[in-house]
Design a protein around this motif. Structure first.
Motif, PDB file in Angstrom:
ATOM      1  N   TRP B  21       0.831  -1.212   0.000  1.00  0.00           N
ATOM      2  CA  TRP B  21       0.000   0.000   0.000  1.00  0.00           C
ATOM      3  C   TRP B  21       0.861   1.256   0.000  1.00  0.00           C
ATOM      4  CZ3 TRP B  21      -4.373  -0.295  -1.984  1.00  0.00           C
ATOM      5  CH2 TRP B  21      -5.316  -1.277  -1.682  1.00  0.00           C
ATOM      6  N   ASP B  22       1.934   1.220   0.790  1.00  0.00           N
ATOM      7  CA  ASP B  22       2.830   2.384   0.811  1.00  0.00           C
ATOM      8  C   ASP B  22       3.362   2.686  -0.589  1.00  0.00           C
ATOM      9  OD1 ASP B  22       2.534   2.778   3.516  1.00  0.00           O
ATOM     10  OD2 ASP B  22       4.330   1.648   4.079  1.00  0.00           O
ATOM     11  N   LEU B  23       3.811   1.632  -1.264  1.00  0.00           N
ATOM     12  CA  LEU B  23       4.357   1.834  -2.606  1.00  0.00           C
ATOM     13  C   LEU B  23       3.276   2.272  -3.584  1.00  0.00           C
ATOM     14  CD1 LEU B  23       6.828  -1.176  -2.781  1.00  0.00           C
ATOM     15  CD2 LEU B  23       7.409   1.260  -2.793  1.00  0.00           C
ATOM     16  N   ALA B  24       2.081   1.710  -3.438  1.00  0.00           N
ATOM     17  CA  ALA B  24       0.988   2.081  -4.334  1.00  0.00           C
ATOM     18  C   ALA B  24       0.634   3.552  -4.138  1.00  0.00           C
ATOM     19  CB  ALA B  24      -0.229   1.199  -4.074  1.00  0.00           C
ATOM     20  N   ARG B  25       0.655   4.007  -2.893  1.00  0.00           N
ATOM     21  CA  ARG B  25       0.385   5.426  -2.643  1.00  0.00           C
ATOM     22  C   ARG B  25       1.436   6.297  -3.325  1.00  0.00           C
ATOM     23  NH1 ARG B  25      -2.082   3.819   2.151  1.00  0.00           N
ATOM     24  NH2 ARG B  25      -0.101   3.223   3.058  1.00  0.00           N
ATOM     25  N   ALA B  26       2.678   5.818  -3.320  1.00  0.00           N
ATOM     26  CA  ALA B  26       3.769   6.626  -3.864  1.00  0.00           C
ATOM     27  C   ALA B  26       3.810   6.584  -5.395  1.00  0.00           C
ATOM     28  CB  ALA B  26       5.106   6.148  -3.291  1.00  0.00           C
ATOM     29  N   ASN B  27       3.550   5.416  -5.985  1.00  0.00           N
ATOM     30  CA  ASN B  27       3.784   5.254  -7.423  1.00  0.00           C
ATOM     31  C   ASN B  27       2.529   4.921  -8.210  1.00  0.00           C
ATOM     32  OD1 ASN B  27       6.517   5.433  -6.622  1.00  0.00           O
ATOM     33  ND2 ASN B  27       6.577   3.231  -6.266  1.00  0.00           N
ATOM     34  N   GLY B  28       1.385   4.917  -7.548  1.00  0.00           N
ATOM     35  CA  GLY B  28       0.175   4.488  -8.238  1.00  0.00           C
ATOM     36  C   GLY B  28       0.015   2.985  -8.137  1.00  0.00           C
ATOM     37  N   ILE B  29      -1.222   2.552  -8.171  1.00  0.00           N
ATOM     38  CA  ILE B  29      -1.477   1.123  -7.999  1.00  0.00           C
ATOM     39  C   ILE B  29      -0.906   0.313  -9.163  1.00  0.00           C
ATOM     40  CG2 ILE B  29      -3.766   1.274  -9.104  1.00  0.00           C
ATOM     41  CD1 ILE B  29      -2.852  -0.982  -6.120  1.00  0.00           C
ATOM     42  N   GLY B  30      -0.893   0.914 -10.340  1.00  0.00           N
ATOM     43  CA  GLY B  30      -0.338   0.215 -11.494  1.00  0.00           C
ATOM     44  C   GLY B  30       1.176   0.222 -11.516  1.00  0.00           C
ATOM     45  N   GLY B  31       1.777   1.137 -10.775  1.00  0.00           N
ATOM     46  CA  GLY B  31       3.226   1.263 -10.756  1.00  0.00           C
ATOM     47  C   GLY B  31       3.896   0.421  -9.694  1.00  0.00           C
ATOM     48  N   LEU B  32       3.100  -0.413  -9.048  1.00  0.00           N
ATOM     49  CA  LEU B  32       3.662  -1.288  -8.016  1.00  0.00           C
ATOM     50  C   LEU B  32       4.442  -2.425  -8.661  1.00  0.00           C
ATOM     51  CD1 LEU B  32       3.754  -2.242  -5.042  1.00  0.00           C
ATOM     52  CD2 LEU B  32       1.601  -3.427  -5.472  1.00  0.00           C
ATOM     53  N   SER B  33       5.708  -2.577  -8.272  1.00  0.00           N
ATOM     54  CA  SER B  33       6.492  -3.692  -8.814  1.00  0.00           C
ATOM     55  C   SER B  33       6.927  -4.621  -7.694  1.00  0.00           C
ATOM     56  CB  SER B  33       7.716  -3.172  -9.566  1.00  0.00           C
ATOM     57  OG  SER B  33       8.748  -2.836  -8.667  1.00  0.00           O
ATOM     58  N   LEU B  34       7.020  -5.888  -8.021  1.00  0.00           N
ATOM     59  CA  LEU B  34       7.390  -6.880  -7.010  1.00  0.00           C
ATOM     60  C   LEU B  34       8.828  -6.680  -6.559  1.00  0.00           C
ATOM     61  CD1 LEU B  34       5.668 -10.088  -8.414  1.00  0.00           C
ATOM     62  CD2 LEU B  34       4.845  -8.466  -6.708  1.00  0.00           C
ATOM     63  N   HIS B  35       9.633  -6.178  -7.452  1.00  0.00           N
ATOM     64  CA  HIS B  35      11.023  -5.912  -7.113  1.00  0.00           C
ATOM     65  C   HIS B  35      11.120  -4.874  -5.981  1.00  0.00           C
ATOM     66  CE1 HIS B  35      15.300  -6.141  -8.262  1.00  0.00           C
ATOM     67  NE2 HIS B  35      15.347  -4.909  -7.803  1.00  0.00           N
ATOM     68  N   SER B  36      10.478  -3.748  -6.204  1.00  0.00           N
ATOM     69  CA  SER B  36      10.558  -2.686  -5.192  1.00  0.00           C
ATOM     70  C   SER B  36       9.834  -3.099  -3.907  1.00  0.00           C
ATOM     71  CB  SER B  36       9.969  -1.387  -5.747  1.00  0.00           C
ATOM     72  OG  SER B  36       8.637  -1.583  -6.164  1.00  0.00           O
ATOM     73  N   LEU B  37       8.761  -3.848  -4.064  1.00  0.00           N
ATOM     74  CA  LEU B  37       8.047  -4.304  -2.871  1.00  0.00           C
ATOM     75  C   LEU B  37       8.933  -5.208  -2.014  1.00  0.00           C
ATOM     76  CD1 LEU B  37       5.597  -4.737  -1.070  1.00  0.00           C
ATOM     77  CD2 LEU B  37       4.775  -6.452  -2.697  1.00  0.00           C
ATOM     78  N   ALA B  38       9.621  -6.110  -2.689  1.00  0.00           N
ATOM     79  CA  ALA B  38      10.501  -7.018  -1.960  1.00  0.00           C
ATOM     80  C   ALA B  38      11.592  -6.237  -1.216  1.00  0.00           C
ATOM     81  CB  ALA B  38      11.131  -8.024  -2.924  1.00  0.00           C
ATOM     82  N   ARG B  39      12.197  -5.267  -1.900  1.00  0.00           N
ATOM     83  CA  ARG B  39      13.235  -4.472  -1.250  1.00  0.00           C
ATOM     84  C   ARG B  39      12.669  -3.711  -0.060  1.00  0.00           C
ATOM     85  NH1 ARG B  39      18.092  -5.828  -3.961  1.00  0.00           N
ATOM     86  NH2 ARG B  39      18.602  -5.450  -1.778  1.00  0.00           N
ATOM     87  N   ALA B  40      11.431  -3.284  -0.171  1.00  0.00           N
ATOM     88  CA  ALA B  40      10.828  -2.498   0.913  1.00  0.00           C
ATOM     89  C   ALA B  40      10.631  -3.320   2.185  1.00  0.00           C
ATOM     90  CB  ALA B  40       9.491  -1.913   0.456  1.00  0.00           C
ATOM     91  N   VAL B  41      10.540  -4.612   2.047  1.00  0.00           N
ATOM     92  CA  VAL B  41      10.392  -5.451   3.231  1.00  0.00           C
ATOM     93  C   VAL B  41      11.655  -6.274   3.484  1.00  0.00           C
ATOM     94  CG1 VAL B  41       7.881  -5.577   3.082  1.00  0.00           C
ATOM     95  CG2 VAL B  41       9.273  -7.276   1.883  1.00  0.00           C
ATOM     96  N   GLY B  42      12.757  -5.844   2.883  1.00  0.00           N
ATOM     97  CA  GLY B  42      14.030  -6.507   3.159  1.00  0.00           C
ATOM     98  C   GLY B  42      14.190  -7.863   2.513  1.00  0.00           C
ATOM     99  N   MET B  43      13.558  -8.042   1.384  1.00  0.00           N
ATOM    100  CA  MET B  43      13.663  -9.320   0.682  1.00  0.00           C
ATOM    101  C   MET B  43      14.141  -9.075  -0.743  1.00  0.00           C
ATOM    102  SD  MET B  43      10.177 -11.338   1.497  1.00  0.00           S
ATOM    103  CE  MET B  43       9.996 -12.439   2.881  1.00  0.00           C
ATOM    104  N   ARG B  44      14.327 -10.183  -1.454  1.00  0.00           N
ATOM    105  CA  ARG B  44      14.540 -10.137  -2.888  1.00  0.00           C
ATOM    106  C   ARG B  44      13.240 -10.561  -3.561  1.00  0.00           C
ATOM    107  NH1 ARG B  44      19.621  -7.930  -3.931  1.00  0.00           N
ATOM    108  NH2 ARG B  44      20.853  -8.209  -2.027  1.00  0.00           N
ATOM    109  N   GLN B  45      13.098 -10.090  -4.764  1.00  0.00           N
ATOM    110  CA  GLN B  45      11.831 -10.271  -5.465  1.00  0.00           C
ATOM    111  C   GLN B  45      11.328 -11.723  -5.535  1.00  0.00           C
ATOM    112  OE1 GLN B  45      12.283 -11.166  -9.071  1.00  0.00           O
ATOM    113  NE2 GLN B  45      10.120 -11.298  -9.607  1.00  0.00           N
TER     114      GLN B  45
END
Lengths: 203, 203
Positions: B21-45
């Motif tokens: 949700w944080d990333l979607a707020r920042a980049n739009g719901i369509g701009g959410l990528s699994l790569h950036s999401l993984a990094r945001a929670v300390g993981m790899r994609q």
DNA sequence: GTCTATACATCGATAGAC
DNA sequence: GTCTATCGATGTATAGAC
């Protein structure tokens, strides 16, 4: 006078834009790719850059084109001298236009492409269509800017609900006239049309 | 009873969804990528696939989560015994919820992700929220299904206009109560609330 | 359960030959 | 003006080591 070269170019741009609409209808406005567009007009993708500086420039051309289509439809209307009937016809035309092509509706009335904003020239077409609606509302006695805003939003709500839930039906849009009647009955200042019922005063 | 392992897993899923949700707020719901999401929670994609079978499955989880947020807000309301006031409060809560997070609003109330349809389980949450609105409309005397449809579309129109044109203002939404009054005055069958004016008969 | 590495696809945009 | 070739970035998803 326009040279033959420039004219040929205009024709080609129009062909490309028309093909772009076809693809947008098929794959969604966001699913439009320059590669497939180029193939659709018998070109390779880099050749499109001869006609558009960027993909956003293509979207801008489509935005202007779609609004010109809408204006042509609206300008061709013969509106009733009764302002309320004219308002209904104008809004009905707007609704029909929006619903007959979801991809076009998305590009013209939403912000579906991240980063794309229409140029001032293209936006001027959209403004003209909207101004026409405001004029029809004024003529029907809806003069308060807030009431104008709300009525246009109400029509937008019908369009959105119809398109989201039942793109080819009329479950929502068939109530357009009835809602306009209610709205004008309640908020018209001048009551130019025959009022079939009393109206509610603004607080 | 849920095992500790499953519980830890649930917690992790919740963490990931919150970060999404944080990333979607920042980049739009369509701009959410699994790569950036993984990094945001300390993981790899690729590790995300331990928790979600696909990106659509993640969207489905977010869809359910967003609707649970909405239901929690609605369930926490203490509604007036006056059905009209209760209706206003319910709708106002809906509007505020929609406007406070455009990305969430897009995922819950539009179809912004090509190919994504919520699962039946997730959609059940959305249906519950909508059923509540229908109940409040019924209680206020709006019983005709068409009138229910139109009133909900009207509220949607206010939300859409507000979010598209002025995301942080109230140029449209401030008229919510007034429009509900107009609507109930005109279409209520039972007139449970004190009517300050006559109403217009349906044709 | 998490990682590295990679497959595989798509896309917009540019360089440069013809 | 159109082409081939390619750059460079992004994206989802999978294989397999640890």
């Amino acid at each position: 006078m326009i040279g033959k070269v420039a004219q040929r170019r205009e024709t080609k741009v129009a062909t490309i834009v028309a093909a772009a609409w076809d693809l947008a209808r098929a794959n969604g406005i966001g699913g439009l790719s320059l590669h497939s567009l180029a193939r659709a007009v018998g070109m390779r993708q880099p050749s499109l850059y001869e006609y558009f500086d960027s993909k956003h420039a293509l979207y801008d051309e489509m935005f202007a084109d779609g609004n010109r289509q809408l204006l042509a439809r609206l300008d061709a209307l013969t509106l009733s001298p009764d302002p309320r009937a004219a308002l209904k016809t104008y809004m009905r035309t707007f609704v029909d236009f929006a619903l007959e092509d979801p991809a076009r509706c998305a590009l013209l009335f939403q912000r579906p492409i991240p980063g794309f904003e229409p140029s001032a020239e293209s936006y001027a077409y959209a403004a003209r269509a909207l101004d026409g609606a405001v004029d029809r509302l004024h003529a029907a006695g809806i003069e308060d800017p807030s009431d104008v805003d709300c009525c246009i939003a109400l029509v937008g709500g019908l369009i959105e609900a119809q398109m989201s839930n039942e793109p080819n039906g009329d479950r929502w849009t068939r109530h357009l006239d009835r809602l306009i009647d209610m709205y004008v009955d309640n908020f018209s200042k001048s009551q130019l049309s025959p009022a079939k019922s009393s109206r509610r005063k603004r607080q």
